[in-house]
Motif scaffolding. Structure first.
Motif, PDB file in Angstrom:
ATOM      1  N   ARG A   1       0.832  -1.209   0.000  1.00 37.25           N
ATOM      2  CA  ARG A   1       0.000   0.000   0.000  1.00 37.25           C
ATOM      3  C   ARG A   1       0.865   1.257   0.000  1.00 37.25           C
ATOM      4  O   ARG A   1       2.034   1.216   0.402  1.00 37.25           O
ATOM      5  CB  ARG A   1      -0.859   0.026   1.263  1.00 37.25           C
ATOM      6  CG  ARG A   1      -1.898  -1.071   1.370  1.00 37.25           C
ATOM      7  CD  ARG A   1      -3.130  -0.703   0.595  1.00 37.25           C
ATOM      8  NE  ARG A   1      -4.307  -1.436   1.030  1.00 37.25           N
ATOM      9  CZ  ARG A   1      -5.486  -1.351   0.425  1.00 37.25           C
ATOM     10  NH1 ARG A   1      -5.663  -0.572  -0.622  1.00 37.25           N
ATOM     11  NH2 ARG A   1      -6.514  -2.033   0.873  1.00 37.25           N
ATOM     12  N   ASP A   2       0.257   2.371  -0.384  1.00 37.20           N
ATOM     13  CA  ASP A   2       0.836   3.714  -0.197  1.00 37.20           C
ATOM     14  C   ASP A   2       2.220   3.868  -0.806  1.00 37.20           C
ATOM     15  O   ASP A   2       3.120   4.441  -0.189  1.00 37.20           O
ATOM     16  CB  ASP A   2       0.898   4.063   1.308  1.00 37.20           C
ATOM     17  CG  ASP A   2      -0.488   3.988   1.950  1.00 37.20           C
ATOM     18  OD1 ASP A   2      -1.452   4.459   1.312  1.00 37.20           O
ATOM     19  OD2 ASP A   2      -0.600   3.443   3.067  1.00 37.20           O
TER      20      ASP A   2
ATOM     21  N   ARG B   1      -6.524   1.280  -3.885  1.00 36.23           N
ATOM     22  CA  ARG B   1      -6.288   2.693  -3.623  1.00 36.23           C
ATOM     23  C   ARG B   1      -5.137   3.123  -4.531  1.00 36.23           C
ATOM     24  O   ARG B   1      -4.281   2.294  -4.880  1.00 36.23           O
ATOM     25  CB  ARG B   1      -5.847   2.920  -2.162  1.00 36.23           C
ATOM     26  CG  ARG B   1      -6.892   2.519  -1.150  1.00 36.23           C
ATOM     27  CD  ARG B   1      -6.609   3.092   0.237  1.00 36.23           C
ATOM     28  NE  ARG B   1      -5.267   2.904   0.720  1.00 36.23           N
ATOM     29  CZ  ARG B   1      -4.975   2.360   1.913  1.00 36.23           C
ATOM     30  NH1 ARG B   1      -5.943   1.934   2.721  1.00 36.23           N
ATOM     31  NH2 ARG B   1      -3.727   2.247   2.310  1.00 36.23           N
TER      32      ARG B   1
ATOM     33  N   GLY C   1      -1.674   4.181  -5.561  1.00 40.92           N
ATOM     34  CA  GLY C   1      -0.409   3.895  -4.878  1.00 40.92           C
ATOM     35  C   GLY C   1      -0.275   2.445  -4.429  1.00 40.92           C
ATOM     36  O   GLY C   1       0.735   2.087  -3.835  1.00 40.92           O
ATOM     37  N   ASP C   2      -1.270   1.602  -4.720  1.00 37.93           N
ATOM     38  CA  ASP C   2      -1.144   0.170  -4.400  1.00 37.93           C
ATOM     39  C   ASP C   2      -0.359  -0.530  -5.507  1.00 37.93           C
ATOM     40  O   ASP C   2      -0.638  -0.326  -6.702  1.00 37.93           O
ATOM     41  CB  ASP C   2      -2.521  -0.523  -4.357  1.00 37.93           C
ATOM     42  CG  ASP C   2      -3.340  -0.133  -3.141  1.00 37.93           C
ATOM     43  OD1 ASP C   2      -2.791   0.508  -2.228  1.00 37.93           O
ATOM     44  OD2 ASP C   2      -4.537  -0.490  -3.134  1.00 37.93           O
TER      45      ASP C   2
END
Ligand code: SIN
Length: 292
Positions: free
Chosen positions: A49-50, A248, A250-251
């Motif tokens: 993530r992120d 999301r 940025g994954d």
């Protein structure tokens, strides 16, 4: 896992794990790379993530897992990110009236990537740059779990069979450039693989189904093949075995393409979805994986 500088958090009983603690935009050391490869082998799908990845980062991270294939030919031609032939664009966005990527906004049915080739990719990485507010989730299913769930009689029946993987259409149901619509699945173009394959070190068995449309089991009539394939898909690819990722921006999601299938939910075409994908080539020592 001793040297790893990240933690692993399984996301479902059968497959998938979120990897926490890594910024993939920074260089990865050999111990981290080796621990990630082990995690991919064990969990089959890894979610980061992120992240904030350029195409160069995506290519660098993916290359840690092996050499990359070029972007495949799609219904809209070979669409790659500018300057990166290895970065395949999956998107419903059009620019100047032309699609910039593949698969549009429709459903993509359960499939493994490019099993219509003699040597399909070992793994894929999919990075989210723009996502719709609703829909567009990507589901994954372990083909070890799919095999395990088959009734014993069906396991015995499929053990020595092969299956032809159709090369004419993609997972969105669109014809690939250069192919005619298949009229007879017994003779239409494709590649034959064993239906049951085995992990090279654990020996665990998995189904190699590819995708359902236009598949055929050599040696059976079309009617017999259709009936058996329907029975296998219904018994093996069950919603309760699947896990779906809600994206999301940025994954990065990486999956082991040998032992999984994936699908994508449709989403409203008025909403933009932009994903960049890499494909890691199959290691040379794993190019024949039949269980028999
Ligand atoms: C794919 O099938 O590789 C794409 C899946 C997705 O768009 O989520």
């Amino acid at each position: 896992m001793p040297d790893a500088d990240f933690t692993i958090h399984p996301v479902s009983p059968t497959l998938g794990a979120e990897i926490r603690g890594l910024a993939l935009s920074r260089p990865l050391g050999p111990a981290t790379v080796s621990a990630l490869a082990q995690a991919l082998d064990r969990h089959l799908v890894l979610v980061f993530r992120d992240q904030a990845l350029s195409d160069a980062d995506l290519v660098r991270v993916s290359r840690h897992f092996g050499p990359l294939d070029k972007a495949p030919i799609t219904e809209n031609g070979r669409l790659h990110a500018p300057g990166y032939e290895e970065v395949y664009v999956i998107s419903n966005i059009t620019e100047n009236g032309r699609p910039i990527g593949a698969l549009g906004a429709g459903e993509s049915v359960w499939h493994a990537d490019m099993t219509y080739l003699e040597t399909p990719p070992y793994a894929s990485g999919l990075y989210a740059l723009e996502i719709p507010a609703e829909g567009g989730d990507t589901g994954f299913l372990s083909m070890f779990a799919a095999y395990d769930t088959l009734p014993d009689a069906l396991k015995r029946r499929v053990e020595w069979l092969s299956i032809k993987h159709d090369s004419t259409t993609n997972s969105g149901g669109c014809l690939r450039q250069g192919f005619a619509p298949p009229t007879d699945v017994a003779t239409s173009p494709g590649t034959v693989h064993p239906l049951v394959i085995a992990h090279p070190t654990t020996g665990a068995r998995a189904l190699l189904l590819g995708r359902r449309p236009h598949a055929h089991i050599p040696g059976l009539s079309v009617a017999e093949s259709e009936a058996l394939l329907d029975e296998i898909w219904e018994a093996a690819v069950r919603p309760e075995l699947a896990w779906h990722h809600r994206w999301r921006v940025g994954d990065l999601v990486m999956w082991d393409n040998r032992w999984t299938v994936h699908r994508r939910d449709p989403f409203p075409d008025g909403q933009r979805r932009l994903m960049h994908r890499t494909q890691i080539a199959m290691p040379v020592d794993q190019r024949r994986t039949g269980a028999a």
